[in-house]
Motif scaffolding. Sequence first.
Motif, PDB file in Angstrom:
ATOM      1  N   ARG A 319      43.742 -51.664  56.689  1.00 10.84           N
ATOM      2  CA  ARG A 319      42.390 -52.132  56.427  1.00 10.84           C
ATOM      3  C   ARG A 319      41.827 -52.700  57.728  1.00 10.84           C
ATOM      4  NH1 ARG A 319      40.316 -53.381  51.463  1.00 10.84           N
ATOM      5  NH2 ARG A 319      38.421 -53.629  52.703  1.00 10.84           N
ATOM      6  N   ALA A 320      40.583 -52.429  57.993  1.00  6.93           N
ATOM      7  CA  ALA A 320      39.914 -52.976  59.172  1.00  6.93           C
ATOM      8  C   ALA A 320      38.442 -53.144  58.852  1.00  6.93           C
ATOM      9  CB  ALA A 320      40.095 -52.059  60.377  1.00  6.93           C
ATOM     10  N   ASP A 321      37.865 -54.203  59.374  1.00  7.63           N
ATOM     11  CA  ASP A 321      36.440 -54.438  59.174  1.00  7.63           C
ATOM     12  C   ASP A 321      35.599 -53.606  60.133  1.00  7.63           C
ATOM     13  OD1 ASP A 321      36.599 -56.817  57.242  1.00  7.63           O
ATOM     14  OD2 ASP A 321      37.862 -57.471  58.914  1.00  7.63           O
ATOM     15  N   LEU A 322      36.132 -53.394  61.336  1.00 11.89           N
ATOM     16  CA  LEU A 322      35.395 -52.708  62.389  1.00 11.89           C
ATOM     17  C   LEU A 322      36.298 -51.683  63.053  1.00 11.89           C
ATOM     18  CD1 LEU A 322      33.891 -55.891  64.084  1.00 11.89           C
ATOM     19  CD2 LEU A 322      32.746 -54.435  62.401  1.00 11.89           C
ATOM     20  N   VAL A 323      35.719 -50.583  63.480  1.00 11.21           N
ATOM     21  CA  VAL A 323      36.442 -49.592  64.274  1.00 11.21           C
ATOM     22  C   VAL A 323      35.555 -49.180  65.444  1.00 11.21           C
ATOM     23  CG1 VAL A 323      37.449 -47.280  64.353  1.00 11.21           C
ATOM     24  CG2 VAL A 323      37.762 -48.706  62.320  1.00 11.21           C
ATOM     25  N   VAL A 324      36.140 -49.155  66.635  1.00  9.50           N
ATOM     26  CA  VAL A 324      35.489 -48.594  67.812  1.00  9.50           C
ATOM     27  C   VAL A 324      36.306 -47.382  68.239  1.00  9.50           C
ATOM     28  CG1 VAL A 324      34.701 -48.979  70.172  1.00  9.50           C
ATOM     29  CG2 VAL A 324      34.771 -50.895  68.556  1.00  9.50           C
ATOM     30  N   LEU A 325      35.654 -46.262  68.501  1.00 11.72           N
ATOM     31  CA  LEU A 325      36.367 -45.120  69.050  1.00 11.72           C
ATOM     32  C   LEU A 325      35.580 -44.543  70.215  1.00 11.72           C
ATOM     33  CD1 LEU A 325      36.050 -42.003  66.736  1.00 11.72           C
ATOM     34  CD2 LEU A 325      34.990 -44.160  66.120  1.00 11.72           C
ATOM     35  N   ASP A 326      36.290 -44.283  71.288  1.00 15.28           N
ATOM     36  CA  ASP A 326      35.720 -43.727  72.517  1.00 15.28           C
ATOM     37  C   ASP A 326      36.583 -42.543  72.924  1.00 15.28           C
ATOM     38  OD1 ASP A 326      34.435 -43.243  74.878  1.00 15.28           O
ATOM     39  OD2 ASP A 326      34.962 -45.134  75.840  1.00 15.28           O
ATOM     40  N   PRO A 327      36.499 -41.443  72.162  1.00 10.27           N
ATOM     41  CA  PRO A 327      37.405 -40.313  72.375  1.00 10.27           C
ATOM     42  C   PRO A 327      37.084 -39.541  73.645  1.00 10.27           C
ATOM     43  CG  PRO A 327      35.769 -39.726  70.743  1.00 10.27           C
ATOM     44  CD  PRO A 327      35.551 -41.184  71.059  1.00 10.27           C
ATOM     45  N   PRO A 328      37.988 -38.655  74.059  1.00  9.56           N
ATOM     46  CA  PRO A 328      37.700 -37.782  75.207  1.00  9.56           C
ATOM     47  C   PRO A 328      36.561 -36.821  74.883  1.00  9.56           C
ATOM     48  CG  PRO A 328      39.734 -37.134  74.147  1.00  9.56           C
ATOM     49  CD  PRO A 328      39.331 -38.425  73.515  1.00  9.56           C
ATOM     50  N   ARG A 329      36.196 -36.009  75.841  1.00 11.38           N
ATOM     51  CA  ARG A 329      34.999 -35.172  75.731  1.00 11.38           C
ATOM     52  C   ARG A 329      35.007 -34.284  74.488  1.00 11.38           C
ATOM     53  NH1 ARG A 329      31.190 -34.540  79.070  1.00 11.38           N
ATOM     54  NH2 ARG A 329      32.373 -35.616  80.681  1.00 11.38           N
ATOM     55  N   LYS A 330      36.157 -33.851  74.033  1.00 10.17           N
ATOM     56  CA  LYS A 330      36.203 -32.945  72.879  1.00 10.17           C
ATOM     57  C   LYS A 330      35.905 -33.650  71.572  1.00 10.17           C
ATOM     58  CE  LYS A 330      41.190 -33.415  72.103  1.00 10.17           C
ATOM     59  NZ  LYS A 330      42.489 -32.688  72.036  1.00 10.17           N
ATOM     60  N   GLY A 331      35.880 -34.985  71.552  1.00 13.72           N
ATOM     61  CA  GLY A 331      35.587 -35.723  70.340  1.00 13.72           C
ATOM     62  C   GLY A 331      36.833 -36.136  69.580  1.00 13.72           C
ATOM     63  N   ALA A 332      36.635 -36.794  68.438  1.00 14.46           N
ATOM     64  CA  ALA A 332      37.749 -37.315  67.654  1.00 14.46           C
ATOM     65  C   ALA A 332      38.357 -36.263  66.742  1.00 14.46           C
ATOM     66  CB  ALA A 332      37.288 -38.518  66.831  1.00 14.46           C
ATOM     67  N   GLY A 333      37.527 -35.469  66.079  1.00 12.35           N
ATOM     68  CA  GLY A 333      38.023 -34.412  65.215  1.00 12.35           C
ATOM     69  C   GLY A 333      38.214 -34.841  63.770  1.00 12.35           C
ATOM     70  N   ARG A 334      38.510 -33.864  62.934  1.00  9.86           N
ATOM     71  CA  ARG A 334      38.550 -34.062  61.485  1.00  9.86           C
ATOM     72  C   ARG A 334      39.617 -35.070  61.064  1.00  9.86           C
ATOM     73  NH1 ARG A 334      36.545 -31.636  57.168  1.00  9.86           N
ATOM     74  NH2 ARG A 334      35.570 -30.034  58.490  1.00  9.86           N
ATOM     75  N   LYS A 335      40.821 -34.964  61.591  1.00 10.46           N
ATOM     76  CA  LYS A 335      41.901 -35.829  61.131  1.00 10.46           C
ATOM     77  C   LYS A 335      41.615 -37.289  61.428  1.00 10.46           C
ATOM     78  CE  LYS A 335      46.921 -36.350  61.188  1.00 10.46           C
ATOM     79  NZ  LYS A 335      48.204 -35.816  61.725  1.00 10.46           N
ATOM     80  N   VAL A 336      41.190 -37.584  62.652  1.00 14.50           N
ATOM     81  CA  VAL A 336      40.911 -38.977  63.014  1.00 14.50           C
ATOM     82  C   VAL A 336      39.723 -39.515  62.229  1.00 14.50           C
ATOM     83  CG1 VAL A 336      40.171 -40.500  64.893  1.00 14.50           C
ATOM     84  CG2 VAL A 336      41.977 -38.821  65.286  1.00 14.50           C
ATOM     85  N   ALA A 337      38.689 -38.702  62.004  1.00 12.33           N
ATOM     86  CA  ALA A 337      37.548 -39.158  61.213  1.00 12.33           C
ATOM     87  C   ALA A 337      37.998 -39.573  59.817  1.00 12.33           C
ATOM     88  CB  ALA A 337      36.487 -38.070  61.136  1.00 12.33           C
ATOM     89  N   GLY A 338      38.872 -38.779  59.217  1.00 12.15           N
ATOM     90  CA  GLY A 338      39.391 -39.133  57.907  1.00 12.15           C
ATOM     91  C   GLY A 338      40.236 -40.391  57.934  1.00 12.15           C
ATOM     92  N   GLN A 339      41.058 -40.535  58.990  1.00 13.33           N
ATOM     93  CA  GLN A 339      41.886 -41.727  59.107  1.00 13.33           C
ATOM     94  C   GLN A 339      41.035 -42.983  59.279  1.00 13.33           C
ATOM     95  OE1 GLN A 339      44.239 -40.297  62.430  1.00 13.33           O
ATOM     96  NE2 GLN A 339      46.051 -40.017  61.128  1.00 13.33           N
ATOM     97  N   VAL A 340      39.985 -42.885  60.077  1.00 16.25           N
ATOM     98  CA  VAL A 340      39.106 -44.037  60.283  1.00 16.25           C
ATOM     99  C   VAL A 340      38.435 -44.430  58.971  1.00 16.25           C
ATOM    100  CG1 VAL A 340      36.957 -44.805  61.387  1.00 16.25           C
ATOM    101  CG2 VAL A 340      38.703 -43.624  62.732  1.00 16.25           C
ATOM    102  N   ALA A 341      37.916 -43.454  58.242  1.00 14.46           N
ATOM    103  CA  ALA A 341      37.265 -43.759  56.969  1.00 14.46           C
ATOM    104  C   ALA A 341      38.228 -44.392  55.977  1.00 14.46           C
ATOM    105  CB  ALA A 341      36.651 -42.489  56.385  1.00 14.46           C
TER     106      ALA A 341
END
Length: 410
Positions: A319-341
């Motif tokens: 559980r987290a109240d806030l998330v910051v992501l600064d991925p490389p140029r290709k972006g975060a992608g589907r798996k990380v987006a799901g994990q963050v949510a």
Amino acid sequence: MSESPAVLDLELGPIAHGGFCVARLQGRVVFVRGGLPGERVRARVIDDSKASHWFATATEVLRADDHRVAPPCPVSQRCGGCDFQHVEPAFQRQLKRRVVSEQLSRGAGIEWDGAVEPAGDDEDGLGWRTRMRYGVQHGRPALRAFRSHDLVTVPEGGCPISHPAGRPAAEKAAAGAAQVAVAVAGALTDDPTVGVVADGHRVEGPSLLVEGLDPRVPLARAGNRSWKVGADGFWQVHPRAATVLAEAVIDGLKPRPGERALDLYCGVGLFAGLLADAGVRVEGVEVSRAAVGLARRNVPGARFWAGRTDRIMPRMSHRADLVVLDPPRKGAGRKVAGQVASVRPRAIAHVACDPAALARDLSLFAENGYRPVSIRAFDLFPMTHHVECVAILRASDDEAILRAQDGDGH
């Protein structure tokens, strides 16, 4: 290469991602460097390896746009470092705004009418780059030509977008080396510090290599903090960039004391440090072990993990109240987006250096119940096509968050 005329007479259409103008020739798309929308140019074909599209460079302007200016660098059309030296700085930002808007519309269905903000009030697009890597040609610093491994010697006086404090040091080091790296610390002060590495060995100033950083020299500042940064690691090269992005992230997230935050792709802990200063408990992850070592020194109260974000996320707080992501140029992608949510943050800050990748990620976050409430863009790479964006996302509804927990995050 397929058969193609060496020089084309072209009417230039809209600006495209990558700094090219789009032209059409007998049904084929031609991406043209060095032009402006609405201009008519003669352009030399530099790549015709694809049947569907070619790349070309403008060699003569037959009808010029009013925003065209004389490039401040005499080798800008040959060097691959700059895309927009022929464009007024304010109009460069307008072109970047068009690209961000088009990419967000095409990739995420978002109609964005924001502006690309300059990094400072006195921005002329020159003298901002605090880190440079040079090859050497004829004993002088050189940079790679556009879409080529060939070298182009920088003009007398140095590369105009490089920080002025580093130019004489680069000239001196190049006289007896094959590769030169220059980093400028304290770039906004009256007495900047210059470090130079030639062929892998320090030749001037503090050692700027990872693990060899002189602990007395903070290489970068943002807010009220200083960060130790390795020259081979990631840090923004514009002297105002870290502060500009940090302020955009903190202003957007509005952290509260006692909250929990995840800092993904955390580098040496820029956002983690400012969140910690706001009383937030922070965990960070970064693939570079050297960067994680520096992050632990920079933000001793936070917890940092070394490894790939998608592999480490299951071991971090659920559980987290806030998330910051600064991925490389290709972006975060589907798996990380799901994990963050899946950790159900009340707000997410997505920092992106590529508007196309940002659009793809925003569409993935939308599938997981999070949509942007603000998107800001910043001109942190003047004279180039690059643009940095900060998107603040919030949950669209609680039901969407619950659906996301049953998806790729678990």
